[in-house]
Design an enzyme around this catalytic site. Sequence first.
Site: not given
Length: 489
Positions: A18, A47-48, A110, A226, A273, A331, A366
């Site tokens: 961002a 780390w994504a 996903e 997560h 999730r 997460h 999310r």
Amino acid sequence: MTKTETKTDFLVVGAGIAGLVVAHSLSEFGKVLVITKGKLKQSNTYWAQGGIAAVTDKEDSFESHAEDTTIAGAGHCNGFAVKYLVAHAPKAINFLKSIGVEFQEDPVLEAGHSFPRVLRTSDYTGQDILNHLIKAVKKKKNITVQEDTEAIELIEYSGKCYGAFVRHEENEEITPIFAKNTILATGGCGQLYEKTTNTTGSGGDGLALAANVGLELKDIEFIQFHPTALDKPDNNRYFLLSEALRGFGARIVNERGESFLQKFDKRAELAPRDLVSRAVYFELMNGPVYLDMRHNEASNIKKHFPNIYKRVKEYGFDLGKDLVPIIPVAHYACGGIPVDLTGATKLPGLFAVGEVACTGVHGANRLASNSLLEAVVFSQAAASALGGNLESEQAELIDTTIPLDIPKIVIEPMDQVMAYSKRLGQIMWKHVGIIRTTEGLEKAKKQIISIPARDYRIQHRQLICYKIIEACQNRPESLGTHYITSELV
Ligand SMILES: Cc1cc2nc3c(=O)[nH]c(=O)nc-3n(C[C@H](O)[C@H](O)[C@H](O)COP(=O)(O)OP(=O)(O)OC[C@H]3O[C@@H](n4cnc5c(N)ncnc54)[C@H](O)[C@@H]3O)c2cc1C
């Protein structure tokens, strides 16, 4: 690259996706100073793993992406923001391509998505994006990046924001940086929990800076857990086993090798999730839970997930041969500082983008791979809006003298700070985690206040923990990631 600046048109606090996108876009309008605590690559963006969601196939549609986002968000999303997000996703992807990010041809599926629409470069997509952004930002003459520079307090004067006081890690000095516009891009707050995928810098600093100038926070009870972190803590965090592994056929099984998710939701491994995390959490009460990829050839796993495969091997597990123990961990912060679609907060001169902001797109939970997307889309929107802001009254005032008191902060030894952070994390994990009870929340509140917070970092963390608990207490019904019950579990 390190240089001390004291005055700028735009002060960007944070150098994840961002911060760097907003800085890159703002550089055409004026002088941009990006500050980051620690080093440039110390962010969650680095780390994504999975990727970034966007509609790129003719058979997919914005409506479908918006619907999946809203379903995952338990209907709590801001519909207008969601529409904006999905419609601007292709533009965001084009921007990333224009700075050299090379996405694989076929998007992947996903959990929570009804179409394969997650774009990835590898299984370390965040790292690839960040590396390209750093290169792109370095090319811009108008941008200065200062590492080891931590924002500790916003400069607020007469109801407006004029920058921030920063602490320079090198010499411990505290100085003001004046800015015509200040943009918080400080990321999430996973480190408020004992168990998390987040990096050490993600302790909710931006939330504390905003709260300390009187801004309300929104939806902060919706902390996303997560479901599939590798159950081996490493350096204060847990290694993530990306959702994309489940999109690729990985199953979640109990110690008898049985699938159990179907009992909770018919979408099983591909359910959103919050549902999978709770199912894993409950199953863990009966024994260990594993990610099972053994039905895939190791060579196939290595081909699609080379970095994850290698990293998991370092922890002693072969994804092609072994059951890999998992636990759900903190997460992502779905809420944050409430902003409009241009990142504007209620305090003139202060903006927020990325995970620290609450645009309302994530609602109560999310959807996978919508976070990197949100960061790019709304950082670009903020920059476009901010570009026209330079000649304002704010711009003139900055050059006049603002009466200043350098904050008098207490700095305690690092081991003391870490000990208190750990204690806060344990309380949050135990009472404000995946399952919350009214009694547990009350207990947590009392325990959190009893920590003697003198150091400013502990004060910041304590404040946000307290506010998360209050937000949980103000929502007596379960919704999305916020699961509250009167029964003790
Ligand atoms: C392991 C992992 C995997 C993920 N995978 C995905 C994925 O596949 N797809 C997806 O969409 N999302 C994913 N996410 C979420 C996503 O990575 C983050 O939400 C996103 O990167 C946040 O970007 P950001 O720029 O807002 O914050 P960050 O990338 O966390 O950057 C925050 C920056 O602010 C700086 N900072 C913090 N406090 C201060 C301060 N006081 N002063 C100065 N600087 C400060 C930090 O040092 C850092 O530079 C993942 C997250 C994790 C942890």
